[in-house]
Design a protein around this motif. Structure first.
Motif, short mmCIF file in Angstrom:
data_model
loop_
_atom_site.label_atom_id
_atom_site.label_comp_id
_atom_site.label_asym_id
_atom_site.label_seq_id
_atom_site.Cartn_x
_atom_site.Cartn_y
_atom_site.Cartn_z
N ASP A 200 0.81 -1.22 0.00
CA ASP A 200 0.00 0.00 0.00
C ASP A 200 0.85 1.27 0.00
O ASP A 200 0.53 2.24 -0.70
CB ASP A 200 -0.94 0.01 1.22
CG ASP A 200 -2.09 -0.98 1.07
OD1 ASP A 200 -2.33 -1.43 -0.07
OD2 ASP A 200 -2.74 -1.28 2.09
N ALA A 201 1.93 1.26 0.78
CA ALA A 201 2.80 2.44 0.83
C ALA A 201 3.49 2.68 -0.51
O ALA A 201 3.64 3.82 -0.95
CB ALA A 201 3.84 2.28 1.95
N ASP A 202 3.89 1.59 -1.17
CA ASP A 202 4.51 1.70 -2.50
C ASP A 202 3.52 2.33 -3.48
O ASP A 202 3.88 3.21 -4.28
CB ASP A 202 4.93 0.33 -3.02
CG ASP A 202 6.06 -0.31 -2.23
OD1 ASP A 202 6.89 0.44 -1.68
OD2 ASP A 202 6.10 -1.55 -2.17
N ASP A 204 0.93 4.17 -2.83
CA ASP A 204 0.72 5.58 -2.47
C ASP A 204 1.80 6.45 -3.09
O ASP A 204 1.51 7.50 -3.68
CB ASP A 204 0.73 5.76 -0.95
CG ASP A 204 -0.50 5.19 -0.27
OD1 ASP A 204 -1.51 4.95 -0.96
OD2 ASP A 204 -0.44 4.99 0.97
N ARG A 205 3.07 6.04 -2.95
CA ARG A 205 4.19 6.82 -3.49
C ARG A 205 4.14 6.86 -5.01
O ARG A 205 4.39 7.90 -5.63
CB ARG A 205 5.53 6.24 -3.05
CG ARG A 205 5.84 6.36 -1.58
CD ARG A 205 7.35 6.22 -1.30
NE ARG A 205 8.01 5.20 -2.11
CZ ARG A 205 8.01 3.91 -1.84
NH1 ARG A 205 7.35 3.45 -0.77
NH2 ARG A 205 8.65 3.06 -2.62
#
Length: 287
Positions: A200-202, A204-205
């Motif tokens: 999810d963080a990837d 988002d970025r």
């Protein structure tokens, strides 16, 4: 290769100059560039341009005759604008010009293509969806309804390197080799990362990098004439085309990986944890 921001810059430029003007002449000098025959190229003569639009990396001139002049500049094509089109006679096979379009006020443009590999494509159609490349296009990342969840859905289950996913026009429209390098650098992501492994963080970025990089490039291209768009693109690049130069974020050296007909650029410190990706050309030589 012109990508979405430069193509949109051309669209905006042409819209302000050709809408409301009739086409008096459309001359094809590179027969292989014309991909359609019905309607014929002569169907453009005398029709008035009503709008100019973009679909991915395709430009579409709509007319009141029910025809559309659609073209894709491919890797080495470009549009050369004239306030007054030269009177020189075009000789097929003797010029880099593939198509010349002249309007009722004497202005017009040439589509040119450098090099020996000819990929520039011109279509005369009744509906842009008749162009195979447009019919296959994925969503445009700058459309108002393109969300982070849209991107996540496109990536889900794809065991494909993210560099290839960004460049695949059937997945995402408008991004090519240069801006995919820039997007991945901004996202601090290896070009070899598999789409299906991104958390999810990837995502988002990547979503932030994708939309912000393209929006900034679009703003930079806005209002510029065709002659200035290429230089504006080069100036805006942080890693693409800058092999051997210093990364503006961390100070490391920008590296390249070469393939058959192109290359990618990246920063090891920003994107791969310091790992140097294998140069495919050198790897082949060492075998």
């Amino acid at each position: 290769m012109p990508e979405m921001p430069e193509v949109q810059g051309l669209v905006d430029f042409l819209r302000g100059r050709v809408v409301g003007h009739a086409i008096t002449r459309a001359t094809v000098t590179a027969i292989a560039a014309l991909k359609t025959y019905d309607p014929p190229i002569t169907a453009l003569q005398g029709v008035t341009v009503t709008d100019v639009q973009r679909a991915g990396k395709f430009l579409d001139l709509a007319t009141d005759g029910g025809t559309h002049l659609v073209f894709h500049l491919a890797k080495a094509g470009w549009l050369r604008w004239y306030d007054a089109v030269p009177a020189t006679v075009l000789k097929p096979g003797k010029t880099p010009i593939a198509l010349r379009v002249v309007f009722d006020d004497g202005a017009g443009f040439d589509l040119t293509e450098a090099g020996t590999k000819k990929s520039l494509a011109v279509y005369v159609v009744r509906d842009p969806s008749e162009v195979p490349g447009i019919a296959r296009l994925g969503p445009d990342p700058l459309d108002a309804d393109f969300s982070r969840d849209t991107l996540a859905g496109l990536l889900a289950g794809r065991r494909t390197q993210i560099k290839g996913v960004l460049r695949d026009q059937s997945i995402l429209a408008g991004v090519g080799n240069a801006y995919s390098d820039e997007i991945l650098h901004a996202a601090k992501m290896s070009p070899y990362a598999l789409a299906s492994t991104l958390d999810d963080a990837d995502i988002d970025r990547l979503y932030a990098a994708l939309t912000e990089t393209l929006a900034e490039a679009l703003a930079e291209a806005s209002g510029k004439p065709p002659a200035d768009l290429k230089d504006a693109k080069r100036r805006g690049m942080r890693v693409h085309g800058r092999r051997g130069e210093t990364c503006p974020v961390c100070g490391d050296t920008v590296r390249s990986v070469f393939f058959a007909d192109n290359s990618l650029e990246y920063c090891p410190t920003c994107q791969t944890g310091g790992k140097i990706l294998a140069d495919r050309r050198l790897s082949r030589l060492l075998k």
